[in-house]
Design a protein around this motif. Structure first.
Motif, PDB file in Angstrom:
ATOM      1  N   LEU A  45      10.918  22.881 -38.552  1.00 44.79           N
ATOM      2  CA  LEU A  45       9.117  22.290 -38.399  1.00 44.79           C
ATOM      3  C   LEU A  45       9.198  21.147 -39.468  1.00 44.79           C
ATOM      4  CD1 LEU A  45       7.247  25.226 -36.399  1.00 44.79           C
ATOM      5  CD2 LEU A  45       8.165  22.906 -35.568  1.00 44.79           C
ATOM      6  N   MET A  46       9.155  21.653 -40.335  1.00 39.61           N
ATOM      7  CA  MET A  46       9.142  20.266 -41.891  1.00 39.61           C
ATOM      8  C   MET A  46       9.742  19.056 -41.855  1.00 39.61           C
ATOM      9  SD  MET A  46       6.314  22.026 -43.605  1.00 39.61           S
ATOM     10  CE  MET A  46       6.193  21.221 -44.944  1.00 39.61           C
ATOM     11  N   ALA A  47      10.717  19.636 -41.506  1.00 40.76           N
ATOM     12  CA  ALA A  47      11.543  18.391 -41.525  1.00 40.76           C
ATOM     13  C   ALA A  47      11.268  17.371 -40.722  1.00 40.76           C
ATOM     14  CB  ALA A  47      13.492  18.962 -41.268  1.00 40.76           C
ATOM     15  N   ALA A  48      10.419  17.918 -39.725  1.00 42.70           N
ATOM     16  CA  ALA A  48      10.172  16.885 -38.894  1.00 42.70           C
ATOM     17  C   ALA A  48       8.704  16.582 -38.893  1.00 42.70           C
ATOM     18  CB  ALA A  48      10.209  17.353 -36.705  1.00 42.70           C
ATOM     19  N   ALA A  49       8.432  17.298 -39.627  1.00 42.44           N
ATOM     20  CA  ALA A  49       6.550  16.077 -40.455  1.00 42.44           C
ATOM     21  C   ALA A  49       6.871  15.599 -41.237  1.00 42.44           C
ATOM     22  CB  ALA A  49       6.145  18.060 -40.461  1.00 42.44           C
ATOM     23  N   PRO A  50       6.698  14.509 -41.491  1.00 39.72           N
ATOM     24  CA  PRO A  50       7.015  12.984 -42.497  1.00 39.72           C
ATOM     25  C   PRO A  50       5.231  13.459 -42.937  1.00 39.72           C
ATOM     26  CG  PRO A  50       6.024  11.884 -40.786  1.00 39.72           C
ATOM     27  CD  PRO A  50       6.459  13.047 -40.265  1.00 39.72           C
ATOM     28  N   ALA A  51       5.508  13.006 -44.549  1.00 36.67           N
ATOM     29  CA  ALA A  51       4.151  12.421 -44.809  1.00 36.67           C
ATOM     30  C   ALA A  51       2.699  12.902 -45.050  1.00 36.67           C
ATOM     31  CB  ALA A  51       4.218  10.549 -44.374  1.00 36.67           C
ATOM     32  N   PRO A  52       3.121  13.344 -46.481  1.00 35.62           N
ATOM     33  CA  PRO A  52       1.375  14.300 -46.604  1.00 35.62           C
ATOM     34  C   PRO A  52       0.955  13.174 -47.561  1.00 35.62           C
ATOM     35  CG  PRO A  52       3.488  15.223 -47.860  1.00 35.62           C
ATOM     36  CD  PRO A  52       4.203  13.894 -46.910  1.00 35.62           C
ATOM     37  N   PRO A  53      -0.378  13.424 -47.535  1.00 40.30           N
ATOM     38  CA  PRO A  53      -1.110  12.271 -48.167  1.00 40.30           C
ATOM     39  C   PRO A  53      -1.148  12.418 -50.109  1.00 40.30           C
ATOM     40  CG  PRO A  53      -2.467  13.884 -47.360  1.00 40.30           C
ATOM     41  CD  PRO A  53      -1.292  13.833 -46.603  1.00 40.30           C
ATOM     42  N   LEU A  54      -0.094  13.173 -50.021  1.00 37.33           N
ATOM     43  CA  LEU A  54      -0.442  13.334 -51.923  1.00 37.33           C
ATOM     44  C   LEU A  54       0.949  12.521 -52.262  1.00 37.33           C
ATOM     45  CD1 LEU A  54       0.524  17.426 -51.658  1.00 37.33           C
ATOM     46  CD2 LEU A  54      -0.941  16.015 -52.472  1.00 37.33           C
TER      47      LEU A  54
ATOM     48  N   LEU B  51       9.251  13.245 -30.666  1.00 33.62           N
ATOM     49  CA  LEU B  51      10.440  12.600 -30.492  1.00 33.62           C
ATOM     50  C   LEU B  51      11.325  13.722 -31.495  1.00 33.62           C
ATOM     51  CD1 LEU B  51      12.900  10.448 -29.170  1.00 33.62           C
ATOM     52  CD2 LEU B  51      12.433   9.319 -31.281  1.00 33.62           C
ATOM     53  N   THR B  52      11.283  13.834 -32.266  1.00 34.75           N
ATOM     54  CA  THR B  52      11.936  14.492 -33.016  1.00 34.75           C
ATOM     55  C   THR B  52      12.004  16.040 -32.964  1.00 34.75           C
ATOM     56  OG1 THR B  52      11.791  12.843 -35.704  1.00 34.75           O
ATOM     57  CG2 THR B  52      11.946  15.467 -35.601  1.00 34.75           C
ATOM     58  N   VAL B  53      11.257  16.556 -32.622  1.00 36.98           N
ATOM     59  CA  VAL B  53      10.742  17.808 -32.593  1.00 36.98           C
ATOM     60  C   VAL B  53      11.734  18.232 -30.573  1.00 36.98           C
ATOM     61  CG1 VAL B  53       9.010  20.101 -31.388  1.00 36.98           C
ATOM     62  CG2 VAL B  53       8.338  18.594 -33.514  1.00 36.98           C
ATOM     63  N   SER B  54      11.340  17.134 -30.035  1.00 44.23           N
ATOM     64  CA  SER B  54      12.293  17.273 -28.474  1.00 44.23           C
ATOM     65  C   SER B  54      13.551  17.419 -29.166  1.00 44.23           C
ATOM     66  CB  SER B  54      11.581  16.430 -28.085  1.00 44.23           C
ATOM     67  OG  SER B  54      12.519  16.041 -26.785  1.00 44.23           O
ATOM     68  N   LEU B  55      14.434  17.175 -30.096  1.00 47.48           N
ATOM     69  CA  LEU B  55      15.605  16.349 -29.417  1.00 47.48           C
ATOM     70  C   LEU B  55      15.625  17.915 -30.448  1.00 47.48           C
ATOM     71  CD1 LEU B  55      16.664  12.841 -30.904  1.00 47.48           C
ATOM     72  CD2 LEU B  55      16.757  13.617 -29.085  1.00 47.48           C
TER      73      LEU B  55
ATOM     74  N   GLY C 270      18.630  24.817 -28.238  1.00 43.15           N
ATOM     75  CA  GLY C 270      18.606  25.632 -26.858  1.00 43.15           C
ATOM     76  C   GLY C 270      16.872  26.062 -26.671  1.00 43.15           C
ATOM     77  N   VAL C 271      16.176  25.487 -27.519  1.00 47.53           N
ATOM     78  CA  VAL C 271      14.690  26.506 -27.032  1.00 47.53           C
ATOM     79  C   VAL C 271      13.358  25.505 -26.729  1.00 47.53           C
ATOM     80  CG1 VAL C 271      15.553  27.418 -29.032  1.00 47.53           C
ATOM     81  CG2 VAL C 271      13.858  25.457 -29.706  1.00 47.53           C
ATOM     82  N   ASP C 272      12.324  26.695 -26.038  1.00 53.28           N
ATOM     83  CA  ASP C 272      11.149  25.745 -26.112  1.00 53.28           C
ATOM     84  C   ASP C 272       9.831  25.911 -26.850  1.00 53.28           C
ATOM     85  OD1 ASP C 272      12.491  25.045 -22.744  1.00 53.28           O
ATOM     86  OD2 ASP C 272      11.960  27.298 -22.737  1.00 53.28           O
ATOM     87  N   VAL C 273       9.860  24.199 -26.968  1.00 52.50           N
ATOM     88  CA  VAL C 273       8.529  24.151 -28.260  1.00 52.50           C
ATOM     89  C   VAL C 273       7.474  23.711 -27.402  1.00 52.50           C
ATOM     90  CG1 VAL C 273       8.073  23.077 -30.220  1.00 52.50           C
ATOM     91  CG2 VAL C 273      10.447  24.582 -29.907  1.00 52.50           C
ATOM     92  N   ASP C 274       6.542  23.993 -27.393  1.00 57.65           N
ATOM     93  CA  ASP C 274       5.209  23.573 -27.148  1.00 57.65           C
ATOM     94  C   ASP C 274       4.713  22.296 -28.209  1.00 57.65           C
ATOM     95  OD1 ASP C 274       2.256  23.103 -25.243  1.00 57.65           O
ATOM     96  OD2 ASP C 274       2.371  24.703 -25.991  1.00 57.65           O
ATOM     97  N   LEU C 275       4.280  21.314 -27.463  1.00 59.25           N
ATOM     98  CA  LEU C 275       4.027  20.281 -28.354  1.00 59.25           C
ATOM     99  C   LEU C 275       2.529  19.123 -27.694  1.00 59.25           C
ATOM    100  CD1 LEU C 275       3.828  19.033 -31.213  1.00 59.25           C
ATOM    101  CD2 LEU C 275       5.850  17.410 -30.754  1.00 59.25           C
ATOM    102  N   SER C 276       2.030  18.844 -28.072  1.00 57.29           N
ATOM    103  CA  SER C 276       1.157  18.197 -26.955  1.00 57.29           C
ATOM    104  C   SER C 276       0.767  17.311 -28.067  1.00 57.29           C
ATOM    105  CB  SER C 276      -0.412  18.945 -26.472  1.00 57.29           C
ATOM    106  OG  SER C 276      -1.502  18.268 -26.487  1.00 57.29           O
ATOM    107  N   VAL C 277       1.399  16.012 -27.180  1.00 57.17           N
ATOM    108  CA  VAL C 277       1.165  15.132 -28.039  1.00 57.17           C
ATOM    109  C   VAL C 277      -0.403  14.305 -28.174  1.00 57.17           C
ATOM    110  CG1 VAL C 277       1.261  12.078 -28.018  1.00 57.17           C
ATOM    111  CG2 VAL C 277       3.404  13.997 -27.427  1.00 57.17           C
TER     112      VAL C 277
END
Length: 289
Positions: free
Chosen positions: A76-85, A117-121, A127-134
């Motif tokens: 999840l963190m690998a898919a989440a870019p760029a904190p303002p820090l 897109l990253t989370v979906s891939l 092979g898991v289901d992830v609920d992510l509302s764009v």
């Protein structure tokens, strides 16, 4: 305990919003869109931040078996870019502000597309289901990034004399809120954090951060400072985005512990890298005189 669990994300969100407002007070619109106007820089940033780091996480997690919850937190963190820090840290580098601010703005704007897109891939790969509302993600970006950024830019435009007196205060409040956000973490998640130490999870987290540093350093171009900015940006991930996804999917405390672990290890690894870079001599180019 439930009260603390609800206050931590709130303090973290307010801290990041204050940092973004500070960026708005420091940056012009030309700074923010500068990387969008330079396709090579934008492509290098996307490759380092949105491709290299998730790929490294997948490869490392395949090589080092860790608990499922820890794996979820790292991915999840690998898919989440760029904190303002990462945009806030190089403020003292006067000649590179435009790149730092433009890089952050480009990556966070693209996150509305890149993260789903990253989370979906990744979900398909494992092979898991992830609920992510764009829509929820876009709303969070609008509320925690675009709104405070706009407020900061409005202050800069309407009261430029005020900026020099309040931007440091807002930045200090952001840091204080960040400390408050992480202060209860050992109390809340100590058993979960302890469980991460013995199975290679911390090693994976450090190597993922190192992969981000290497990718940013190699793809950051010829300018040493821009390489440094992109490296630190790639290594550090956005805990707010990862927590949104984890919360929406009813993640257990081990996942939250892993997310915060990646955040902290990324910050420590980046600090070591920046110390190393600052000690290296700056090459001088020039012909014989």
């Amino acid at each position: 305990m439930e009260l603390l669990a609800s206050l931590v994300p709130l303090a973290l969100s307010l801290s990041l919003a204050c940092l973004v407002a500070t960026i708005g007070m420091q940056a012009s619109w030309e700074d923010l869109v500068s990387v969008f106007r330079q396709p090579r820089r934008l492509g290098a940033a996307v490759l380092a931040v949105n491709v290299a780091v998730p790929a490294a996480a997948v490869l490392l997690l395949a090589a080092v078996p860790v608990a499922p919850a820890a794996k979820a937190g790292v991915l999840l963190m690998a898919a989440a870019p760029a904190p303002p820090l990462t945009a806030f840290r190089p403020l003292h580098i006067e000649n590179h502000r435009a790149y730092a601010f433009g890089l952050y703005f480009a990556l966070i704007a693209l996150a509305v597309v890149a993260v789903p897109l990253t989370v979906s891939l990744l979900a398909r790969f494992y092979g898991v289901d992830v609920d992510l509302s764009v829509g929820a993600l876009a709303g969070n970006v609008a509320l925690t990034v675009m709104l405070p950024l706009g407020v900061g830019m409005l202050v800069r435009r309407l009261a430029p004399g005020l900026v020099g007196r309040i931007d440091e205060w807002v930045g200090n409040i952001a840091v204080l809120l960040l400390v408050i956000a992480f202060f209860p973490v050992p109390v809340m998640l100590l058993p979960a954090i302890e469980s991460l130490a013995g199975d290679g999870t911390l090693l994976v987290m450090g190597l993922v951060a190192a992969a981000g540093l290497a990718a940013g350093h190699l793809l950051g171009g010829a300018d040493p400072t821009e390489r440094r900015v992109l490296a630190v940006t790639a290594a550090n991930r956005h805990p707010g985005i990862a927590l949104i996804i984890a919360t929406a999917n009813g993640a257990d405390p081990d996942v939250f512990a892993a997310i915060l672990g990646v955040f902290l290890i990324g910050a420590v690894t980046s600090g070591v890298y920046e110390r190393w870079v600052s000690r290296r001599p700056v090459p001088v180019h020039g012909g014989p005189g």
